[in-house]
Design an enzyme around this catalytic site. Structure first.
Site, PDB file in Angstrom:
ATOM      1  N   GLY A 498      24.175 -16.255  29.185  1.00 26.06           N
ATOM      2  CA  GLY A 498      23.132 -16.019  30.171  1.00 26.06           C
ATOM      3  C   GLY A 498      22.075 -17.101  30.142  1.00 26.06           C
ATOM      4  O   GLY A 498      21.943 -17.849  29.175  1.00 26.06           O
ATOM      5  N   GLY A 503      14.784 -19.559  28.751  1.00 30.09           N
ATOM      6  CA  GLY A 503      15.772 -20.350  28.039  1.00 30.09           C
ATOM      7  C   GLY A 503      17.175 -19.823  28.229  1.00 30.09           C
ATOM      8  O   GLY A 503      17.435 -18.978  29.086  1.00 30.09           O
ATOM      9  N   VAL A 505      20.794 -18.129  26.658  1.00 34.04           N
ATOM     10  CA  VAL A 505      21.232 -17.154  25.656  1.00 34.04           C
ATOM     11  C   VAL A 505      22.679 -17.445  25.274  1.00 34.04           C
ATOM     12  O   VAL A 505      23.525 -17.678  26.139  1.00 34.04           O
ATOM     13  CB  VAL A 505      21.111 -15.708  26.180  1.00 34.04           C
ATOM     14  CG1 VAL A 505      21.448 -14.714  25.086  1.00 34.04           C
ATOM     15  CG2 VAL A 505      19.706 -15.452  26.712  1.00 34.04           C
ATOM     16  N   LYS A 524      18.635 -16.518  21.786  1.00 33.87           N
ATOM     17  CA  LYS A 524      17.950 -17.160  22.914  1.00 33.87           C
ATOM     18  C   LYS A 524      17.280 -18.439  22.427  1.00 33.87           C
ATOM     19  O   LYS A 524      16.442 -18.421  21.519  1.00 33.87           O
ATOM     20  CB  LYS A 524      16.920 -16.212  23.530  1.00 33.87           C
ATOM     21  CG  LYS A 524      16.165 -16.832  24.716  1.00 33.87           C
ATOM     22  CD  LYS A 524      15.103 -15.891  25.255  1.00 33.87           C
ATOM     23  CE  LYS A 524      15.697 -14.725  26.007  1.00 33.87           C
ATOM     24  NZ  LYS A 524      16.237 -15.111  27.318  1.00 33.87           N
ATOM     25  N   ASP A 619       7.788 -10.044  33.948  1.00 36.09           N
ATOM     26  CA  ASP A 619       9.013 -10.444  34.658  1.00 36.09           C
ATOM     27  C   ASP A 619      10.019  -9.291  34.673  1.00 36.09           C
ATOM     28  O   ASP A 619      11.175  -9.429  34.270  1.00 36.09           O
ATOM     29  CB  ASP A 619       9.637 -11.676  34.005  1.00 36.09           C
ATOM     30  CG  ASP A 619      10.617 -12.397  34.942  1.00 36.09           C
ATOM     31  OD1 ASP A 619      11.393 -13.246  34.456  1.00 36.09           O
ATOM     32  OD2 ASP A 619      10.634 -12.078  36.157  1.00 36.09           O
TER      33      ASP A 619
END
Length: 780
Positions: A498, A503, A505, A524, A619
């Site tokens: 991901g 950043g 993952v 991450k 977020d």
């Protein structure tokens, strides 16, 4: 001499690289997906064991010595795949099981007697032997989508896969019936009228079997061993071909061959149909199949659009809204007409006689329950949407009449009728409101008393919970990793799973502190963090590490090594909520979506009000909600935007978050509080309820911005439009919508806290109607 030397070298090389073959598998033998082990048949033709599937591994049988490694049998094909730490074992007790490192073992062969041994046979049949070397279980008795030479299909089914890469049960099956007929049906509609291919052997009696010979001959044989019919001509042997007969994902039953004299692809020797639109149910609801250049294409009737443009086989939905039908305003409706199409007419709720097409149209027009009518030879069948199993059929001579919206008939007549209806409805509503107020007045004192009692229990529970959480947090410390440790754990950061705002993952393996084994984690690698000193970074990590809640993804450790900053999280095997909502063909049911909304609300409530250091996420979106193996939703990436410490300013610099989810105050350079998360949660609540993105371009203009459409539907008392083709209680749906509308109020002060949101979702407190968009009122 040189030739002999070359032969010996070749033999040594092949022997060194060959998988060890064990035709007889003794109790105590085991396989693991991590070392790619499997049990081969004696000739090496077939393999039994783990094969990569989805995000993990399935247990199955496949052709090992051809490039495609074609799977011909899968165990529990509709269950989630196993993780890489599972073990396939023939136990010393004679049980064939899959044993995960956590959870209960899964039994593969359910037999009364313990197996003394097992074997992968050259026929493709995996068998268990009893103490007298008799077969007590065999995979041939539990076929999936394929039969092999020497395998017999008796009183059993083959069910297609969803697709070439998805081995779950698909839309079609072929069954060997008790009456001796081999028939293909759509799954869920095994009725004679929906059989779209058959062997024409009806009446051959019980015990008829479907057989495939090693020479590619596909035939039916009765109980006495007599061949009653051949489905294909015998195939001319060339290059020692191998054969399989499979019902494919497109619903057609095919015989395949594979020969060393041909290319590496399977060759179709015979198929049950040459027309790929023949399988009934290939296209979803309200759609029909049309053959274009030999390929099937699913199309929508007039004034219908695809449910999903990228997956047109899912079907179609109405692209219009009907006025509420009252039985008096039938002049307001029109019809779209289709000729020579067939549908599942057994779905009709009423059959009436009609001399002409116009008579049938009138019958449906006057009936508020009628969405469509099928007219054929003075017969009129009334149906409700959705229509199923549609396809072009010139022999049916059926006329399809689809009821759609239209203009009022006559100058002023329809309007007058409509106004009378509105008056009657208004009076009924006023009477209902009065009755409700009387009942409310009687019950309000009891209600207030119960709320006070509930709040005292809640406060005591929160006090105890806060104390317990503090003790747990004090006992748990984050582990500090070096960059080299995490580089090794991720195999030099190659397995990317991901990428987000902060950043990338990667999947990794770290040593498990409680055992000698390894634990899968998500690592991450931070790329866009504000530069700060090591001391500040560690303080922030400790603050995040003290957050422990079942609806938060747990931080296990971190790395601060020069410019390298990484975080180590628990691994969430089922991916993000966005994958389930927007990418998966399998829609989460209403109860599941409500539970997910509650999970997220409780996690946010903890971050805002219950953890030691208040955290604003900044977020909130479906990509940052991860799903664990039990289906619980957990919030990820909390604390990475910026911790709201008690001595900090409440104003953040620069807009954070994702377009479509950010609160209005971000654009106005106003103070950012926890209410910004409440707004994002409200937008995401609408997405979960409606199973669509907050902004979409390929929908009608009034539906493109989801929050506006939800508001319009609520204002018009038409919230059921938000969950088309789904049975949901309107009162429960309205509760969800009202919560979302409160959360997305323009003014932050008008939005409720996440604690209040959680109570409203749980039904503990009453939810007042949200104000108009232009209103400014205090929080509920």
């Amino acid at each position: 001499m040189a030739f002999l030397l070359l032969f010996l070298l070749s033999f040594v090389f092949n022997s060194a690289n060959a998988q060890p073959r064990s035709p007889i598998i003794e109790p105590g033998s085991s396989l693991s997906p991590n070392n790619n082990s499997y049990w081969l048949s004696e000739s090496g033709q077939f393999a039994f064991g783990f094969y990569p599937y989805g995000n993990g591994y399935s247990v199955g049988i496949w052709f090992e010595n051809i490039p495609q490694n074609t799977v011909v049998w899968t165990f529990n094909r509709d269950d989630p795949p196993f993780t890489g730490d599972a073990t396939l074992l023939l136990s010393t007790q004679g049980r064939l099981v899959v044993r995960p490192t956590q959870g209960q073992e899964v039994l593969i062969a359910d037999v009364g007697n313990a197996a003394s041994s097992a074997s992968m046979l050259d026929s493709g049949n995996f068998v268990l032997f009893g103490s007298s070397s008799e077969i007590i279980w065999q995979s041939f008795d539990f076929p999936t989508d394929t039969i092999l030479p020497s395998q017999r299909l008796v009183n059993n089914n083959l069910v297609s896969n969803v697709s070439e890469t998805n081995h779950s049960s698909g839309k079609f099956l072929i069954t060997m019936q008790l009456d001796g007929n081999l028939v293909q049906y759509p799954v869920g509609a095994v009725e004679m009228v929906f059989g779209y291919w058959n062997s024409k052997t009806y009446g051959a009696g019980n015990g008829v079997s479907l057989n495939l010979d090693s020479d590619g001959h596909l035939y039916l044989q009765n109980a006495t061993g007599f061949n009653i019919t051949s489905l294909n001509n015998k195939v001319a042997a060339s290059g020692k071909p191998i054969y399989r007969a499979t019902i494919d994902a497109d619903g057609i039953f095919r015989l395949y061959s594979h020969s060393s004299n041909r290319s590496d692809n399977w060759f179709i020797e015979w198929s049950s149909s040459d027309n790929k639109c023949d399988p009934i149910g290939l296209c979803g609801q309200n759609s029909y199949c049309v053959s274009m250049e030999g390929e099937p294409v699913c199309q929508c009737p007039p004034r219908f659009v695809y449910i999903d443009e990228e997956h047109k086989d899912l079907g179609c939905r109405k692209n219009y809204s009907l006025v509420a039908c009252t039985g008096r305003n039938y002049q307001t409706f029109n019809f779209s007409k289709l000729v020579d199409f067939s549908w599942k007419d057994s779905d009709s709720y009423l059959d009436v006689s009609a001399r002409t097409e116009n008579d049938c149209r009138s019958e449906c027009l006057r009936d508020c329950n009628c969405d469509a009518a099928l007219y054929n030879n003075q017969s009129c069948k009334k149906l409700k949407l959705p229509l199923r199993f549609g396809r072009r059929d010139t022999s049916s001579q059926t006329i399809t009449l689809l009821k759609t919206g239209g203009e009022l008939a006559g100058p002023g007549t329809g309007k007058r009728k409509l106004r009378i209806d509105i008056l009657i409805t208004s009076l009924a509503l006023a009477f209902s409101t009065l009755a409700f107020l009387v009942l409310a007045a009687i019950g309000i004192l009891k209600y207030r008393s119960r709320v006070r009692e509930y709040r005292s229990h809640v406060q005591e529970y929160e006090r105890i919970l806060h104390s317990v959480n503090n003790r747990i947090a004090e006992d748990v410390a984050l582990k500090s990793f070096t960059f080299e440790e995490l580089k090794d754990a991720t195999n030099n950061f190659v397995d990317e799973i991901g990428k987000g705002a902060y950043g990338t993952v990667f999947r990794g393996l770290i040593s498990d502190g409680n055992s000698d084994g390894e634990r899968m984690v998500a690592i991450k690698r931070l790329e866009k963090v504000v530069a700060e000193g090591e001391r500040d970074f560690r303080n922030e990590m400790r603050a995040i590490g003290k957050t422990h809640h079942k609806n938060l993804v747990r931080l296990l450790g971190y790395c601060y090594d020069g410019t390298n900053r990484l975080l180590v999280y628990e691994y969430m095997k089922n991916g993000s909520l966005a994958d389930f909502l927007f990418k998966s063909k399998l829609k989460i049911n209403w109860e599941g979506r409500v539970e997910i909304i509650l999970n997220i609300a409780r996690g946010l409530c903890y971050l805002h009000e219950e953890c030691e250091t208040q955290i604003i996420h900044c977020d909130i979106k479906p990509e940052n909600i991860l799903m664990d193996e039990k289906g619980y939703a957990k919030i990820a990436d909390f604390g990475l935007a910026k911790l709201l410490m008690p001595n900090q300013s409440k104003t953040y610099t620069g807009i954070r978050g994702t377009r479509g989810y950010v609160a209005p105050e971000w654009h106005r350079n106003l103070a950012i509080t926890v209410k910004a998360d409440v707004y994002s949660f409200g937008i995401m609540l609408f997405e979960i309820v409606c199973c669509r993105r907050s902004v979409e371009a390929d929908v009608p203009e009034n539906e493109q911005v989801l929050a506006h459409w939800v508001y319009d539907c609520f204002k018009a008392n038409e919230v059921e439009k938000l969950v088309r083709n789904e049975e949901v209680s309107k009162s429960k749906l309205e509760r969800m919508v009202k919560v979302g509308l409160w959360c997305t109020q323009d003014e932050a002060s008008s939005r409720p806290s996440m604690k209040k949101v959680t109570l409203m979702l749980e039904g503990t407190v009453n939810i007042p109607d949200p104000p108009l968009l232009s209103s400014f009122v205090s929080s509920p």
